[in-house]
Design an enzyme around this catalytic site. Structure first.
Site, PDB file in Angstrom:
ATOM      1  N   GLY A  93       0.717  -1.247  -0.059  1.00 33.93           N
ATOM      2  CA  GLY A  93       0.037  -0.188   0.015  1.00 33.93           C
ATOM      3  C   GLY A  93       0.701   1.265   0.181  1.00 33.93           C
ATOM      4  O   GLY A  93       1.906   1.291   0.186  1.00 33.93           O
ATOM      5  N   ASP A 149       1.041   1.802   9.562  1.00 36.51           N
ATOM      6  CA  ASP A 149       0.485   1.334  10.970  1.00 36.51           C
ATOM      7  C   ASP A 149       1.540   1.304  12.040  1.00 36.51           C
ATOM      8  O   ASP A 149       1.042   1.181  13.016  1.00 36.51           O
ATOM      9  CB  ASP A 149      -0.083   0.005  10.670  1.00 36.51           C
ATOM     10  CG  ASP A 149      -1.316  -0.007   9.971  1.00 36.51           C
ATOM     11  OD1 ASP A 149      -1.849   1.176   9.462  1.00 36.51           O
ATOM     12  OD2 ASP A 149      -1.937  -0.979   9.788  1.00 36.51           O
TER      13      ASP A 149
END
Length: 583
Positions: free
Chosen positions: A199, A318
């Site tokens: 991503g 994250d």
């Protein structure tokens, strides 16, 4: 603390953990000096020899990476099929699967006095022992003429833990990143490539830029290719020639100029492409799945005996990669999340019984939600994957929302995308298989919890609420990195370049307690970093929001016990080896 006993060292040696003799260290602070000789070839693999040494044939006249690697590939082609079959039968990584961790005997672990353990990274000389070395061109670089010490000593390490009890063992260490006095590549010999996978994340273009500029300005390397479209770009897409002029201002843009994708990992095709193109330095930027793929590529390159350095640069917005202090793009994500939280706050205070719900990234780890909440100070409740919660009943979320609305008349809730997935009804859960990166699709927990809150207050008929739901996920991923992340990406890229030129391979780079280090792939692939809800950081958040913990006291006690009795990997191996020796 006494040094390890002779029996302990014999046990480590028998288990394959003690690769080099330990010698006396000198005293330093966070970065420790530990002397050991250059790594010898692995005992289970005989040194590879070129055809000229085995049969008297002459070596190729060309010294280019392509000629060197193709020559070695031809010499090793015999028996490759049987080796591939053996790897498959032993549960080795498939073209699209995750690699198994390396056998303990293949890990370069050095034990020293007082519980010192160095988890070293592979080096090209492990399987190519006769490689020549060259003076590092940085010693003649005018930009570095003011530096007090040009090079990092080979025996300097970085401690994984710096907050310890006075009687604790010295623990796990990693190699300190930085330029070495000798390099294993000449400038005109290097043919590097860069690939981005997975991503999007703020800072991808900055890392690309600094690898290209670092190779060019520090080491005089001008041959750098960009692989388009992720892993499959090695064999299914074109390449981009990267120069300092091409990448000059890409750090001001979001995304990645190389494009990205998930999956597409075919080890044999990728390594064939690397070999055919004459590439000898591979920089792979991506998250945990990408780094697992990089580990497989390194193992295949080592099996073929190619002079190719494989370097991973960890990327995950994250912040869930273990060992390193943080991932690039995380600071930018926390900063951008403030915009969404501020908008939710403005909406909620502008109307009676207003509720703002903001969903942030965090599939398995709630670091963005936690840090964005602490930074904002406008959040009344933060929900993350690591901290279970419930809706109904005393002490539940609905009761807390009702109390907060009665007291303040408004409320802001921040929820990580992976939180509360276990509460979704079976009818809402997706039955789809994992995506190409191995991630299971998640339902939109933000929409779900927003609807649950609306339904609850509609049933009560005591209080009319006005709820606004904001999902800034893809807006955050697509922004350029901020100033803090730009500096961090610069340091990451240069540390990676220094390691590759020094001949290190099969590693990822990142800060450990503020000092950049080289970390073996298996250490970042064996687990995920998570928020510890029995830690003081989570307690600070609970104090800031005044939300209930939503935890049973017995569950809290159990988690504390688990964390207290969780030793480091190297200590587990040390104890197991010692116990085996004493049987």
């Amino acid at each position: 603390m006494n040094p390890p006993s002779t029996a302990t060292n014999r046990a480590l040696s028998a288990a394959g953990l003690l690769r080099f003799p330990a010698e006396q260290r000198s005293k330093t602070n966070h970065a420790h000096r530990f002397h050991f000789p250059p790594p010898p070839p692995p005992p289970s693999r005989a040194p590879l020899q070129s055809p000229s040494r085995r049969s008297g044939a002459s070596t190729p006249a060309s010294s280019s990476p392509a000629a060197f690697n193709q020559h070695r590939r031809r010499s090793m082609s015999h028996g490759n099929c049987s080796q591939d079959a053996t790897r498959a039968s032993n549960g080795g990584a498939t073209a699209t699967g995750s690699p198994p961790p390396p056998p303990i005997a293949d890990r370069k672990i050095v034990a020293g006095e007082a519980g010192f353990v160095l988890e070293d990274v592979p080096h090209l000389t492990d399987y190519l022992p006769d490689l020549p070395t060259y003076p590092n061109p940085l010693q003649d670089n005018p930009s570095y003429s003011v530096v007090k010490q040009h090079f990092v000593d080979v025996d300097i390490t970085v401690a994984q833990k710096i907050v310890v009890h006075k009687n604790s063992p010295r623990g796990t260490h990693f190699r300190r990143a930085g330029p070495r006095q000798k390099v294993y590549f000449e400038s005109d010999e290097v043919h590097a490539c860069i690939v981005t996978c997975g991503g999007l994340c703020p800072g991808l273009n900055t890392v690309i830029r600094e690898i290209v500029c670092g190779l060019y300005h520090m080491y005089g390397v001008s041959e750098v290719l960009g692989i388009e479209g992720g892993y499959r770009g090695f064999y299914a897409r074109n390449t981009i020639t990267l120069t300092p002029k091409v990448v000059d201002d890409i750090h001001k843009r979001g995304g990645t100029i190389l494009g990205t994708s998930r999956g597409g990992h075919s080890t044999s095709k990728i390594v064939d492409s690397i070999e055919d193109r004459g590439i000898n330095q591979v920089y792979i930027i991506g998250g945990d799945g990408t780094q697992k793929g990089a580990s497989v590529i390194f193992e295949e390159i080592r099996r073929r005996g190619l002079k190719v350095a494989v370097i991973g640069i960890p990327k995950t917005i994250d912040n869930d990669i273990p060992v390193i202090d943080k991932s690039f793009g995380f600071d930018t994500a926390v900063e951008e999340a403030q915009r969404a939280i501020n908008a939710a706050h403005v909406e909620s205070i502008s109307i009676e019984n207003g509720i703002g719900v903001v969903k942030l990234m965090g599939r398995y780890s709630g670091f963005i939600a936690m840090h964005a909440t602490l930074a904002s100070r406008d959040v009344d409740c933060c929900l993350i994957p690591e901290s279970p919660f419930y809706l109904e009943g005393p002490g539940g979320l609905f009761e807390y929302i009702e109390r907060r609305l009665k007291e303040d008349g408004h409320m802001v809730i921040v929820i990580a995308e992976g939180a509360g997935q276990e509460l979704l009804s079976e009818s809402m859960r997706t039955m789809e298989q994992a995506d190409a990166s191995g991630n299971k699709p998640l339902q939109d927990v933000g929409l779900w919890i927003s609807q649950k809150i609306k339904d609850h207050f509609a049933r009560m008929r005591k209080m009319a609420i006005n709820l606004k739901y904001i999902d800034p996920t893809y807006m955050i991923r697509a922004v350029p990195s901020n100033a803090s992340d730009n500096v961090y990406c610069y340091l990451l890229a240069h540390s990676a370049v220094h390691g590759a030129m020094a001949g290190y391979t099969g590693y990822t780079v990142g800060p450990v307690n503020g000092r950049h280090a080289y970390i073996p792939f298996y250490r970042i692939n064996e687990s995920q970093r998570k928020v510890i809800i029995t830690d003081r950081m989570w307690a600070r958040l609970l104090s800031s929001t005044n939300q209930p913990s939503f935890l049973d006291p017995k569950e809290v006690a159990r988690k504390k016990t688990e964390e207290t009795h969780q030793p480091e990997t190297s200590h587990n191996q040390l104890e197991a080896a010692t116990a085996k020796q004493n049987e």
